[in-house]
Structure formats: structure tokens, C-alpha cells
Design a protein around this motif. Structure first.
Motif, short mmCIF file in Angstrom:
data_model
loop_
_atom_site.label_atom_id
_atom_site.label_comp_id
_atom_site.label_asym_id
_atom_site.label_seq_id
_atom_site.Cartn_x
_atom_site.Cartn_y
_atom_site.Cartn_z
N ASP A 104 -11.05 -12.21 -0.52
CA ASP A 104 -10.02 -11.31 0.34
C ASP A 104 -9.74 -11.73 1.56
O ASP A 104 -7.93 -12.18 1.26
CB ASP A 104 -10.84 -10.38 1.40
CG ASP A 104 -10.83 -8.99 -0.12
OD1 ASP A 104 -11.01 -9.54 -1.27
OD2 ASP A 104 -12.06 -8.70 0.77
N ASN B 239 -2.02 -1.36 -8.08
CA ASN B 239 -2.01 -1.92 -6.63
C ASN B 239 -1.79 -2.47 -5.97
O ASN B 239 -1.16 -2.10 -4.94
CB ASN B 239 -3.53 -2.70 -6.35
CG ASN B 239 -5.30 -2.54 -7.05
OD1 ASN B 239 -5.03 -1.59 -7.17
ND2 ASN B 239 -5.81 -3.22 -7.87
N LYS C 151 2.15 -8.02 -0.86
CA LYS C 151 2.15 -6.22 -2.70
C LYS C 151 4.16 -6.37 -3.14
O LYS C 151 4.17 -6.71 -4.14
CB LYS C 151 2.16 -4.91 -2.19
CG LYS C 151 0.99 -4.80 -1.93
CD LYS C 151 0.76 -3.21 -1.60
CE LYS C 151 -0.78 -2.87 -1.80
NZ LYS C 151 -1.33 -2.64 -3.00
N LYS D 205 -3.33 -14.05 0.36
CA LYS D 205 -2.68 -14.00 1.28
C LYS D 205 -1.32 -15.62 0.88
O LYS D 205 -0.25 -16.04 0.60
CB LYS D 205 -2.87 -13.81 2.35
CG LYS D 205 -1.04 -13.94 3.40
CD LYS D 205 -0.82 -13.66 4.58
CE LYS D 205 0.44 -13.03 5.33
NZ LYS D 205 1.35 -14.68 5.37
N TYR E 212 -3.98 -6.61 -3.75
CA TYR E 212 -5.20 -5.87 -3.03
C TYR E 212 -4.26 -6.10 -1.65
O TYR E 212 -4.43 -5.86 -0.27
CB TYR E 212 -6.07 -5.86 -3.03
CG TYR E 212 -6.39 -5.03 -3.64
CD1 TYR E 212 -7.33 -3.63 -2.96
CD2 TYR E 212 -7.48 -5.62 -5.19
CE1 TYR E 212 -8.26 -2.95 -4.14
CE2 TYR E 212 -8.47 -5.25 -5.99
CZ TYR E 212 -8.59 -3.42 -5.69
OH TYR E 212 -9.66 -2.39 -6.25
N CYS E 213 -3.88 -7.69 -1.13
CA CYS E 213 -2.99 -8.10 -0.10
C CYS E 213 -1.86 -7.22 0.21
O CYS E 213 -1.08 -6.98 -0.35
CB CYS E 213 -3.09 -9.17 -0.13
SG CYS E 213 -2.74 -10.07 1.04
N GLN E 214 -1.83 -6.08 1.26
CA GLN E 214 -0.93 -5.60 1.52
C GLN E 214 0.13 -5.80 2.55
O GLN E 214 1.16 -5.89 2.04
CB GLN E 214 -1.60 -4.57 3.18
CG GLN E 214 -0.65 -3.35 3.25
CD GLN E 214 -0.43 -2.41 2.70
OE1 GLN E 214 -1.08 -1.97 1.68
NE2 GLN E 214 0.94 -2.37 2.45
N SER E 215 0.15 -7.39 2.94
CA SER E 215 1.31 -7.88 3.46
C SER E 215 2.13 -8.37 2.36
O SER E 215 3.81 -8.94 2.76
CB SER E 215 0.93 -8.79 4.47
OG SER E 215 0.84 -10.00 3.87
N ASP F 272 3.86 0.45 -3.88
CA ASP F 272 3.24 1.51 -2.42
C ASP F 272 5.31 1.39 -2.46
O ASP F 272 6.09 1.37 -3.06
CB ASP F 272 3.08 0.58 -1.50
CG ASP F 272 3.76 -0.69 -0.79
OD1 ASP F 272 4.64 -0.80 -1.70
OD2 ASP F 272 2.59 -1.58 0.27
N THR G 116 7.06 0.12 -0.86
CA THR G 116 8.06 -0.95 -0.67
C THR G 116 8.63 -2.00 -1.97
O THR G 116 9.61 -2.80 -2.51
CB THR G 116 6.94 -2.63 0.05
OG1 THR G 116 5.69 -2.94 -0.50
CG2 THR G 116 6.86 -1.68 1.51
#
Length: 253
Positions: free
Chosen positions: A148, A227, A192, A152, A187-190, A230, A232
Motif C-alpha cells: 500500500d 476499484n 484513481k 502512489k 485502491y489508492c484513492q488519490s 468513483d 472522479t
């Protein structure tokens, strides 16, 4: 003392001998107990290319256990391997890539690999005209993406487009490694949106709808798409044909 010997011929002979010994489990155990790994690691920077190749082959054999991988890391191997992968001849690059890929299987090694330049090295190796090396890069990216804390960094360094390009093959293992890597990076939100637009969505749709014949691979692709989804990314993914593709995949028995 071998690694510091002034004669390149002697270094080459020693590296070849150690490589041969490393093929056998008993010999490998003795090499580890006698503390030979640091010497092999130092030989990766030798001037003679054959010495480098023998040393990397020995390290590949020694990477078979977590304990050995830890010793290889502690001996400073990653810096030497990254240097060889970036600056060596094509054969040296292939050997160094093989060791880096082998080390990526061990969870404890992944952060160190990325901190010491393995991502840049693997990106360069992925450009070689060698299918085996490209596959090793994909395997390494898939393994590294499990961590994890470096997801990024991988996206920021442009790994997604490389992974998507490497999926353009005829090997099922490449498809599943690509799907796994993108699924994890999603998985990394920032990041996606970056993963989606830099080839992640296209690769997952192409693999699941056209290339792969394996149910597990197709499932990983669907998980990766989920995954990524979202606020964005939704517009981009719809424009890529998400609804029709998911509808077709849902019909699989």
C-alpha cells in the motif's frame, strides 16, 4: 577477499564457480553460512561482463528463501542491481532484472526496492526487446503493487502506462499480472483518475473482453474496474464502454 582481488580473470573464475555451486541446495547453504553473499553482491559491479552475469545468476539462485533475500538486501544488492539494469549491456540488464523480479516476491523487500530505484530500473527493462524480461517486469510490478505504501509512488512514476503496454502479448501470465497490478493500484484513492486515464481502464477491458480466456483473470479485471470506479472516474469509464463490457462479462457462466 575475492571481490577485492585485482585480477579480473580471477574474479570471473570465482564468480563462475560460485554460480555453479549455487545450483545445489547443499552448496547454497554453505555459501550462506560462510558469508559469501556480500562478495557476490560486490561482483555485480565488476568491470568484466561475464563476472557480472555469473554473479547475478548466483543471486537468482540464492533468492529462493526469505532469509537469503534478506541477506541479499542487507548486503546492498539493490543499488548494484539497479545500476546494472540502467547502465549495463543488454545481457547484464536481463540478469539484473531477473534478480530484482525475484526479490519482489518478498514483502519485506518491496519498500527497499522502490526507495533505491527499482521502479525506474524496471521501467527501463520493460523497453528491452526481450519477452522474458518484459514478463519479469510485469511480475515485479504486480508484486510491488501489493504494498500500500508505494502504490502512489508507482503511479506517479508512470508505471500504469508501462503495465498497460506490457499486457499487449499472447501470454496469460502477462494478463493476470497486469490485472493484478492495476487492481491493486486502483485502491489508492488519490490516484484513481490517473490509473484510469493512463491506460488502466483500457487494459482491463481489453484483457477481460478480448485477450484472456481465464476466469480468474477476467474476475481480477472486473475487480480492478470496480476499484477504479468513483466520482472522479465515472465519466471517463462510461465513455470507454464500461456498461456494455460489464453486461457481457456478467453473462459468463
Amino acid at each position: 577477499s575475492v571481490a577485492k582481488h585485482s585480477s579480473e580473470v580471477t574474479k570471473r573464475r570465482c564468480a563462475a564457480t560460485l554460480c555453479n555451486i549455487s545450483y545445489f541446495s547443499a552448496g547454497m547453504g554453505r555459501m550462506v553460512s560462510d558469508g559469501i553473499i556480500p562478495s557476490i553482491v560486490s561482483l555485480v559491479l565488476a568491470k568484466d561482463m561475464d563476472t557480472v552475469h555469473y554473479s547475478c545468476a548466483a543471486l537468482c539462485h540464492l533468492c529462493c528463501t526469505v532469509e537469503n533475500a534478506k541477506l541479499i538486501l542487507e548486503s546492498g544488492a539493490v543499488k548494484n542491481l539497479v545500476h546494472g539494469a540502467l547502465e549495463g549491456d543488454n545481457v547484464t540488464k536481463q540478469y539484473c532484472g531477473a534478480v530484482l523480479s525475484s526479490l519482489s516476491f518478498y514483502e519485506a523487500a518491496r519498500v527497499t526496492l522502490c526507495e533505491l530505484g527499482a521502479i525506474a530500473a524496471l521501467k527501463g527493462l520493460a523497453e528491452l526487446n526481450d519477452d522474458v524480461t518484459k514478463q519479469r517486469c510485469l511480475v515485479a510490478f504486480a508484486n510491488l503493487s501489493d504494498e500500500d505504501s508505494i502504490q502512489k509512488k508507482m503511479v506517479d512514476e508512470g508505471v500504469v502506462s508501462i503495465i498497460a503496454e506490457l499486457a499487449n502479448s499472447n501470454q496469460e501470465i502477462n494478463y493476470i499480472c497486469c490485472a493484478k497490478a492495476i487492481c491493486n493500484l486502483a485502491y489508492c484513492q488519490s490516484t484513481k483518475l490517473s490509473v484510469a486515464t493512463e491506460g488502466g481502464v483500457h487494459a482491463l477491458l481489453m484483457i477481460s473482453m478480448v485477450k484472456s480466456v481465464d476466469r480468474v483473470t477476467k474476475l481480477l479485471c472486473v475487480m480492478g474496474l470496480n476499484n477504479l470506479l468513483d466520482t472522479t472516474t465515472i465519466k471517463f469509464m462510461l465513455n470507454e464502454g464500461l456498461i456494455g463490457s460489464i453486461a457481457n462479462l456478467s453473462k459468463l457462466s
